[in-house]
Design an enzyme around this catalytic site. Structure first.
Site, PDB file in Angstrom:
ATOM      1  N   GLN A  55       9.993  -7.522  14.685  1.00  0.00           N
ATOM      2  CA  GLN A  55       9.152  -7.946  13.570  1.00  0.00           C
ATOM      3  C   GLN A  55       9.390  -7.088  12.337  1.00  0.00           C
ATOM      4  OE1 GLN A  55       4.922  -8.363  14.933  1.00  0.00           O
ATOM      5  NE2 GLN A  55       5.188 -10.341  13.953  1.00  0.00           N
TER       6      GLN A  55
ATOM      7  N   LYS B 269      -3.153  -2.619  15.951  1.00  0.00           N
ATOM      8  CA  LYS B 269      -3.371  -3.209  14.632  1.00  0.00           C
ATOM      9  C   LYS B 269      -2.214  -4.155  14.326  1.00  0.00           C
ATOM     10  CE  LYS B 269      -3.702   0.808  12.439  1.00  0.00           C
ATOM     11  NZ  LYS B 269      -3.992   1.822  11.391  1.00  0.00           N
ATOM     12  N   GLY B 270      -2.369  -4.961  13.285  1.00  0.00           N
ATOM     13  CA  GLY B 270      -1.379  -5.972  12.964  1.00  0.00           C
ATOM     14  C   GLY B 270      -0.106  -5.393  12.387  1.00  0.00           C
TER      15      GLY B 270
ATOM     16  N   GLU C 127       2.554  -9.011   8.566  1.00  0.00           N
ATOM     17  CA  GLU C 127       2.749  -9.001   7.115  1.00  0.00           C
ATOM     18  C   GLU C 127       3.145  -7.638   6.572  1.00  0.00           C
ATOM     19  OE1 GLU C 127       0.421 -12.888   7.226  1.00  0.00           O
ATOM     20  OE2 GLU C 127       0.503 -11.074   8.432  1.00  0.00           O
TER      21      GLU C 127
END
Length: 331
Positions: free
Chosen positions: A231, A294-295, A298
Site C-alpha cells: 500500500q 490505524k489507517g 490515503e
C-alpha cells in the site's frame, strides 16, 4: 514514543550528505540532482462494526465482519489476527466480508478498513476464547468442543469507535455511514508519513525522473507487513503521478474534459518508477483500539508531490507552484 527499531527515513536516505544550495548536486552523467522531503498526515478514523465468529468441531473457523476487499489486503490482516489469537492456519479459515447476508456492512473508505475490521475480529477472538474457558479442557480448541459434545461454538460482538454512542449501531444496521475520527472525546489520532525523494533533471530538456524514494509511515501496529508495504509503495506511485503526470485538461468554452481516456490521460508507468524503500514505525496506538491499528490507505500518498516539488527546487532553483510540474515550468 520509543524510537523506531529500524533506521529512520533520513538515515536510510542519506540525508546528511545533502548539499544545501539549489543546483549544487550533479550526477555523473551531468543531470541535476535534487533531494526533497515532505511529511503527511491523515485522519485515524474507525467505524462501528459487528463481527460473528464460529468455530466448528471439524476445525473450520468462520468470521463474518463488515468490510470490502479492494486489493488492499484486508483479508490478510484479518487472517493474521485469527492466526495470532486462535492458532489456526489460513486453510482452516473462511472469511466473509462484503456480504449483506452475514453481518451489517459498512463502506470501506477513508482509511478506516483495517482500523474497523481488525479490532472487531480481535474482540470476537477474545469472546470466543472466553466462551471456550467454560468448556472441558482439551489439547486444542476443537478437542474442547468435541469433549463438550458441541458441533460448533459461535459468538457475536459489536464494536464502536471511542466515544460513539450505542445509537450508532442503528445507523450501521440501516446501511448508513457510522464512522468517527480523527477527533474523539479524549484525544485526536492521525496516521503520519515522511517521504524522502531524489529527482534527476536533464539539464537541456528539463525532463524530470524520480530514481529513488524512501518512505516511512506511522500507521500504528502493522498487522500485515507485506500488504502494508505494498500500500505504501502504491501511494508513492500515485504521488509521482500527481506531481509529474496526471491532470484533467478542461475545455474552457464548454466545460468538457479534453483527455477523458487512458490514451491521453498520462499516468506513471513502470519506467517512471524507481526504487521505493518503505518502512514503518510499527508502534500501536492503544487509545484508538486494542490492537492499536490505524489507517494507511490515503496517508501513503499525502506528501509525495510536495517532496518531489521540494526536490525539483533543490535541483534547479525553480519553485514549482502548480501540479503537475511540466518541462516548461523549468525552462
Amino acid at each position: 514514543m520509543p524510537p523506531c527499531a529500524t533506521p529512520g527515513g533520513a538515515a536510510r536516505f542519506g540525508w546528511d550528505r545533502r548539499s544545501m544550495a539549489p543546483g549544487s548536486m550533479r550526477a555523473p552523467d551531468g543531470a541535476l540532482v535534487g533531494w526533497g522531503v515532505a511529511i503527511g498526515a491523515y485522519k485515524a478514523a474507525t467505524a462501528a462494526a459487528v463481527a460473528r465468529l464460529r468455530l466448528s468441531a471439524g476445525g473450520e473457523v468462520r468470521l463474518s465482519v463488515g468490510g470490502h476487499e479492494m486489493g488492499q489486503g484486508m483479508r490478510n490482516a484479518i487472517a493474521a489476527v485469527l492466526q495470532r489469537r486462535l492458532g489456526v492456519g489460513p486453510a482452516q479459515m473462511v472469511l466473509e466480508i462484503g456480504s449483506t447476508g452475514t453481518t451489517p456492512q459498512h463502506l470501506t473508505a477513508g482509511s478506516w478498513g483495517t482500523a474497523t475490521t481488525v479490532p472487531a475480529a480481535d474482540a470476537a477472538c477474545e469472546a470466543l476464547l472466553q466462551a471456550l474457558d467454560t468448556l472441558p479442557a482439551g489439547s486444542s480448541l476443537m478437542e474442547r468442543l468435541r469433549a463438550a459434545g458441541r458441533p460448533f461454538l459461535e459468538v457475536e460482538v459489536s464494536r464502536r469507535a471511542p466515544g460513539q454512542p450505542e445509537t450508532v449501531m442503528g445507523r450501521l444496521t440501516n446501511g448508513l455511514p457510522a464512522a468517527a475520527g480523527p477527533a474523539y472525546p479524549d484525544f485526536v489520532s492521525f496516521s503520519h508519513v515522511a517521504h524522502f525523494v531524489e529527482v534527476r533533471v536533464e539539464p537541456a530538456t528539463r525532463r524530470i525522473r524520480v530514481p529513488r524514494v524512501v518512505s516511512v509511515a506511522d500507521c500504528g501496529r502493522v498487522v500485515s507487513p507485506r500488504t502494508a508495504a505494498s500500500q505504501l509503495r502504491g501511494g508513492v506511485v500515485w504521488g509521482i503521478g500527481a506531481a509529474l503526470r496526471e491532470v484533467s485538461e478542461v475545455d474552457a468554452r464548454h466545460g468538457g474534459f479534453l483527455n477523458a481516456d487512458l490514451a491521453e490521460y498520462v499516468m506513471p508507468v513502470h519506467a517512471d518508477v524507481g526504487v521505493i524503500e518503505v518502512d514503518f514505525v510499527d508502534k500501536p496506538d492503544p487509545q484508538l483500539n486494542g490492537p492499536g491499528v490505524k489507517g494507511l490507505g490515503e496517508v501513503a500518498m499525502v506528501g509525495v508531490a510536495p517532496a518531489i516539488a521540494n526536490a525539483v527546487h533543490h535541483a534547479t532553483g525553480r519553485r514549482p507552484r502548480t501540479l503537475p510540474i511540466r518541462v516548461e515550468d523549468l525552462l
